[in-house]
Design an enzyme around this catalytic site. Sequence first.
Site, PDB file in Angstrom:
ATOM      1  N   LYS A   1     -11.794  -2.064   6.738  1.00  0.00           N
ATOM      2  CA  LYS A   1     -10.901  -2.902   7.527  1.00  0.00           C
ATOM      3  C   LYS A   1     -11.320  -2.945   8.992  1.00  0.00           C
ATOM      4  O   LYS A   1     -11.327  -3.990   9.605  1.00  0.00           O
ATOM      5  CB  LYS A   1      -9.445  -2.411   7.417  1.00  0.00           C
ATOM      6  CG  LYS A   1      -8.912  -2.308   5.990  1.00  0.00           C
ATOM      7  CD  LYS A   1      -8.510  -3.641   5.414  1.00  0.00           C
ATOM      8  CE  LYS A   1      -8.215  -3.638   3.912  1.00  0.00           C
ATOM      9  NZ  LYS A   1      -7.494  -2.507   3.370  1.00  0.00           N
TER      10      LYS A   1
ATOM     11  N   TRP B   1       0.836  -1.210   0.000  1.00  0.00           N
ATOM     12  CA  TRP B   1       0.000   0.000   0.000  1.00  0.00           C
ATOM     13  C   TRP B   1       0.857   1.240   0.000  1.00  0.00           C
ATOM     14  O   TRP B   1       0.559   2.217  -0.692  1.00  0.00           O
ATOM     15  CB  TRP B   1      -0.981  -0.016   1.169  1.00  0.00           C
ATOM     16  CG  TRP B   1      -1.950  -1.148   1.074  1.00  0.00           C
ATOM     17  CD1 TRP B   1      -2.072  -2.199   1.938  1.00  0.00           C
ATOM     18  CD2 TRP B   1      -2.920  -1.384   0.026  1.00  0.00           C
ATOM     19  NE1 TRP B   1      -3.057  -3.057   1.501  1.00  0.00           N
ATOM     20  CE2 TRP B   1      -3.592  -2.590   0.335  1.00  0.00           C
ATOM     21  CE3 TRP B   1      -3.278  -0.686  -1.125  1.00  0.00           C
ATOM     22  CZ2 TRP B   1      -4.602  -3.110  -0.488  1.00  0.00           C
ATOM     23  CZ3 TRP B   1      -4.279  -1.200  -1.936  1.00  0.00           C
ATOM     24  CH2 TRP B   1      -4.926  -2.397  -1.606  1.00  0.00           C
TER      25      TRP B   1
ATOM     26  N   ASP C   1      -1.602   6.690   6.600  1.00  0.00           N
ATOM     27  CA  ASP C   1      -2.636   5.751   6.141  1.00  0.00           C
ATOM     28  C   ASP C   1      -2.877   4.759   7.280  1.00  0.00           C
ATOM     29  O   ASP C   1      -2.038   3.928   7.575  1.00  0.00           O
ATOM     30  CB  ASP C   1      -2.131   5.034   4.880  1.00  0.00           C
ATOM     31  CG  ASP C   1      -3.092   3.950   4.385  1.00  0.00           C
ATOM     32  OD1 ASP C   1      -4.148   3.725   5.021  1.00  0.00           O
ATOM     33  OD2 ASP C   1      -2.784   3.329   3.351  1.00  0.00           O
TER      34      ASP C   1
HETATM   35  C1  LIG Z   1      -6.819  -1.974   2.101  1.00  0.00           C
HETATM   36  C2  LIG Z   1      -5.827  -0.898   2.235  1.00  0.00           C
HETATM   37  C3  LIG Z   1      -5.766   0.174   1.323  1.00  0.00           C
HETATM   38  C4  LIG Z   1      -6.663   0.258   0.106  1.00  0.00           C
HETATM   39  O1  LIG Z   1      -7.940   0.550   0.474  1.00  0.00           O
HETATM   40  P1  LIG Z   1      -9.118   0.777  -0.607  1.00  0.00           P
HETATM   41  O2  LIG Z   1     -10.198   1.353   0.242  1.00  0.00           O
HETATM   42  O3  LIG Z   1      -9.439  -0.560  -1.179  1.00  0.00           O
HETATM   43  O4  LIG Z   1      -8.616   1.717  -1.632  1.00  0.00           O
HETATM   44  C5  LIG Z   1      -4.839   1.165   1.545  1.00  0.00           C
HETATM   45  N1  LIG Z   1      -4.003   1.120   2.597  1.00  0.00           N
HETATM   46  C6  LIG Z   1      -4.026   0.106   3.486  1.00  0.00           C
HETATM   47  C7  LIG Z   1      -3.081   0.116   4.630  1.00  0.00           C
HETATM   48  C8  LIG Z   1      -4.942  -0.925   3.334  1.00  0.00           C
HETATM   49  O5  LIG Z   1      -4.971  -1.937   4.215  1.00  0.00           O
END
Ligand SMILES: *Cc1c(COP(=O)(O)O)cnc(C)c1O
Length: 354
Positions: free
Chosen positions: A192, A101, A168
Amino acid sequence: MSKTHNFSAGPCILPQEVLKQASKSILNFDNNLSLIEISHRSKPFDYVMNKAKSLVKDLLDIPNGYSILFLQGGASLQFSMIPYNLMKINGSAVYLNTGTWASKAIKEAKKFGNVIIAADSSNSNFSTIPKNYNLPKEFDYFHCTSNNTIYGTQIKEFPSINGVMVCDMSSDIFSRKINIERFDVIYAGAQKNMGPAGTTLVIIKDEILGKTKREIPSMLNYNTHIEKDSMFNTPPVFSIYVSMLTLKWLKNLGGISTIEKENQNKADLLYNEIDNNSLFEGTATKEDRSNMNVCFKLVDKSKETDFNNMCEKAKISGLKGHRSVGGYRASIYNAMPIDSIKVLIDVMHKLENN
Ligand SMILES: *Cc1c(COP(=O)(O)O)cnc(C)c1O
């Protein structure tokens, strides 16, 4: 009803009571109308949006001066919105490359300006969190990923950044205490640890915006969404509603300090089994192990079929590791009951004693 133990990395497990309430509201939310067929500008939905925001503020102890937004486009759109809104023309940003990511975020930022990689753990297939790296004197912002969902590593000690700090937190937001004042932007895709896919939570310090001199398309401009209170266009009502229910569930449970302890207990239990069971080994460096995504593999690959069959029989679902790591990944987000972890441990135990 015999239960399936859902270890999926995302979209992931949500509390049963939240799912029950959500399905009721699909049929009748207000006056025999469904949640997803009423105006997002109606009073009942206005309440949902405000409640969701106030729960975020409350749970994370967010001081004044920050805006709380529910956007669309997933965490992945934030990979572009961050540089669009924060990187000056001919500017630069510093990134920590700790996994897939983070790499994707870096790829997008490079389209806007100079990206400096402060540290990169790809050499060890991202099994560690880099520490003790140097930062340049000047940069527009620093970007890191708090929990690397695919590799099962987590930043335990955030670096002190003299400048704008962006994180993030898609896969560990609301799982542990964080000091918000050390961050200028936090973003997280809902699916998540907060709700169903469809919305992205963005927490942003207002004073850092409007400094790039870039012409930003309205939908990609944080200020648009701040001014319109996440209602510039139709918001993802279902995702925001279910996120609100999940946050309410979390608050009733005792909030972040309670869930943090539970998450620590759950992770300790599983890592303990991995370390003491001769058939398994963890893939992440011990000190950097994630409390959300527990990655491990079989030492003796010939046991794979047996283990997979035993997991299936025990109704364990979603345990397969990401294709870039292989092995197994047990995602044990907030809503994962400790009993499901005990079922997994029991299977691991039985395999060893077979
Ligand atoms: C799943 C994830 C993403 C991507 O998320 P989307 O909502 O599918 O774009 C980005 N960063 C991390 C750390 C993730 O676990």
